[in-house]
Design an enzyme around this catalytic site. Structure first.
Site, PDB file in Angstrom:
ATOM      1  N   GLU A  34       0.778  -1.098  -0.066  1.00 44.11           N
ATOM      2  CA  GLU A  34       0.134   0.095   0.040  1.00 44.11           C
ATOM      3  C   GLU A  34       0.803   1.166  -0.047  1.00 44.11           C
ATOM      4  OE1 GLU A  34      -3.135  -0.072  -0.050  1.00 44.11           O
ATOM      5  OE2 GLU A  34      -3.272  -2.259   0.045  1.00 44.11           O
ATOM      6  N   GLU A  75      -5.300   2.939   8.658  1.00 46.05           N
ATOM      7  CA  GLU A  75      -4.777   2.398   7.421  1.00 46.05           C
ATOM      8  C   GLU A  75      -4.765   1.066   7.353  1.00 46.05           C
ATOM      9  OE1 GLU A  75      -4.213   4.525   4.629  1.00 46.05           O
ATOM     10  OE2 GLU A  75      -3.956   2.832   3.453  1.00 46.05           O
ATOM     11  N   GLU A  82     -10.329  -3.320   2.004  1.00 51.42           N
ATOM     12  CA  GLU A  82     -10.226  -3.412   0.425  1.00 51.42           C
ATOM     13  C   GLU A  82      -9.872  -4.814   0.028  1.00 51.42           C
ATOM     14  OE1 GLU A  82      -7.924   1.030  -0.206  1.00 51.42           O
ATOM     15  OE2 GLU A  82      -6.954  -0.766  -0.519  1.00 51.42           O
ATOM     16  N   LYS A 100     -15.545   0.654   0.737  1.00 49.79           N
ATOM     17  CA  LYS A 100     -14.271   1.135   0.545  1.00 49.79           C
ATOM     18  C   LYS A 100     -14.320   2.610   0.828  1.00 49.79           C
ATOM     19  CE  LYS A 100     -12.243  -2.337  -2.719  1.00 49.79           C
ATOM     20  NZ  LYS A 100     -11.409  -2.304  -3.803  1.00 49.79           N
ATOM     21  N   ASP A 101     -15.133   3.423   0.516  1.00 51.80           N
ATOM     22  CA  ASP A 101     -15.339   4.752   0.612  1.00 51.80           C
ATOM     23  C   ASP A 101     -15.205   4.979   2.271  1.00 51.80           C
ATOM     24  OD1 ASP A 101     -14.696   5.187  -1.881  1.00 51.80           O
ATOM     25  OD2 ASP A 101     -16.776   5.838  -2.134  1.00 51.80           O
TER      26      ASP A 101
HETATM   27  N1  LIG Z   1     -15.857  -3.155  -6.620  1.00 54.48           N
HETATM   28  C1  LIG Z   1     -15.932  -2.163  -6.555  1.00 54.48           C
HETATM   29  N2  LIG Z   1     -17.287  -1.393  -6.753  1.00 54.48           N
HETATM   30  C2  LIG Z   1     -17.417  -0.175  -6.686  1.00 54.48           C
HETATM   31  N3  LIG Z   1     -16.440   0.690  -6.604  1.00 54.48           N
HETATM   32  C3  LIG Z   1     -14.995   0.449  -6.216  1.00 54.48           C
HETATM   33  C4  LIG Z   1     -14.847  -1.074  -6.316  1.00 54.48           C
HETATM   34  N4  LIG Z   1     -13.624  -1.197  -6.007  1.00 54.48           N
HETATM   35  C5  LIG Z   1     -13.088   0.153  -5.898  1.00 54.48           C
HETATM   36  N5  LIG Z   1     -13.857   0.786  -5.937  1.00 54.48           N
HETATM   37  C6  LIG Z   1     -13.851   2.431  -5.851  1.00 54.48           C
HETATM   38  O1  LIG Z   1     -12.696   2.827  -6.233  1.00 54.48           O
HETATM   39  C7  LIG Z   1     -11.829   3.163  -4.906  1.00 54.48           C
HETATM   40  C8  LIG Z   1     -10.277   2.976  -4.900  1.00 54.48           C
HETATM   41  O2  LIG Z   1     -10.362   1.609  -4.672  1.00 54.48           O
HETATM   42  P1  LIG Z   1      -8.891   0.714  -4.588  1.00 54.48           P
HETATM   43  O3  LIG Z   1      -9.614  -0.566  -4.397  1.00 54.48           O
HETATM   44  O4  LIG Z   1      -8.410   1.131  -5.876  1.00 54.48           O
HETATM   45  O5  LIG Z   1      -8.436   1.281  -3.419  1.00 54.48           O
HETATM   46  P2  LIG Z   1      -7.065   2.113  -3.336  1.00 54.48           P
HETATM   47  O6  LIG Z   1      -6.944   2.867  -4.669  1.00 54.48           O
HETATM   48  O7  LIG Z   1      -5.999   1.383  -2.885  1.00 54.48           O
HETATM   49  O8  LIG Z   1      -7.600   3.285  -2.261  1.00 54.48           O
HETATM   50  P3  LIG Z   1      -6.793   4.011  -1.036  1.00 54.48           P
HETATM   51  O9  LIG Z   1      -6.264   4.937  -1.776  1.00 54.48           O
HETATM   52  O10 LIG Z   1      -7.960   4.285  -0.078  1.00 54.48           O
HETATM   53  O11 LIG Z   1      -5.955   2.939  -0.453  1.00 54.48           O
HETATM   54  C9  LIG Z   1     -12.672   2.971  -3.770  1.00 54.48           C
HETATM   55  O12 LIG Z   1     -12.870   3.956  -2.658  1.00 54.48           O
HETATM   56  C10 LIG Z   1     -14.363   3.016  -4.316  1.00 54.48           C
HETATM   57  O13 LIG Z   1     -14.640   4.251  -4.623  1.00 54.48           O
END
Ligand SMILES: Nc1ncnc2c1ncn2[C@@H]1O[C@H](COP(=O)(O)OP(=O)(O)OP(=O)(O)O)[C@@H](O)[C@H]1O
Length: 131
Positions: A34, A75, A82, A100-101
């Site tokens: 991460e 975190e 996630e 996730k949000d």
């Molecule tokens: N399966 C899903 N369905 C709908 N939206 C999703 C999905 N997966 C991710 N998202 C959206 O994309 C965003 C980023 O998700 P991701 O899994 O890529 O996390 P990340 O980029 O590692 O986030 P962070 O920066 O919080 O670690 C989420 O906050 C959500 O809004």
């Protein structure tokens, strides 16, 4: 101590060690995978160095420890959410997005609180140092 209870206590000690090992693997995995965790860790090290340089007091160290611990824990929980969501579905789903949000929102809330703590502790000391 009977053989039975000695067995049980060494089993539970092994179980405890295994729990710690799993927890450290979780932390190491998050640091490896991460980007945000790397940023939080770097910030934490910088804050600790600043605290040492500015000789903050015991109460201030306690607040800094809570702030750093809170951000890193949030975190880790965010990474866990996630992973769990991705395990369940890679397809777009409104509930996956919400989960996730919300997890990301938790990190944001504690990060803002930590920043307020840091500013309240360090700004007056830096002000005195440079005035
Ligand atoms: N399966 C899903 N369905 C709908 N939206 C999703 C999905 N997966 C991710 N998202 C959206 O994309 C965003 C980023 O998700 P991701 O899994 O890529 O996390 P990340 O980029 O590692 O986030 P962070 O920066 O919080 O670690 C989420 O906050 C959500 O809004």
């Amino acid at each position: 101590m009977s053989m039975d209870s000695r067995d049980k206590s060494s089993r539970s000690r092994a179980g405890l060690l295994q729990s710690f090992r799993c927890a450290f693997e979780g932390i190491a995995g998050s640091v490896r995978q991460e980007r945000n965790m790397k940023i939080h860790l770097t910030m934490s090290v910088l804050v600790i160095i600043l605290g040492l340089v500015l000789s903050i007091d015991q109460t201030e160290w306690m607040l800094i420890a809570l702030a750093i611990g809170g951000v890193l824990s949030a975190e880790l929980m965010n990474s866990a959410v996630e992973k769990a969501v991705d395990l369940y579905t890679r397809d777009f789903h409104p509930l996956a997005k919400m989960a996730k949000d919300m997890a990301a929102g938790a990190v944001l809330v504690i990060s803002v609180a930590a920043m307020v703590i840091g500013l309240l502790i360090f700004i007056p000391k830096l002000f005195v140092l440079f005035s």
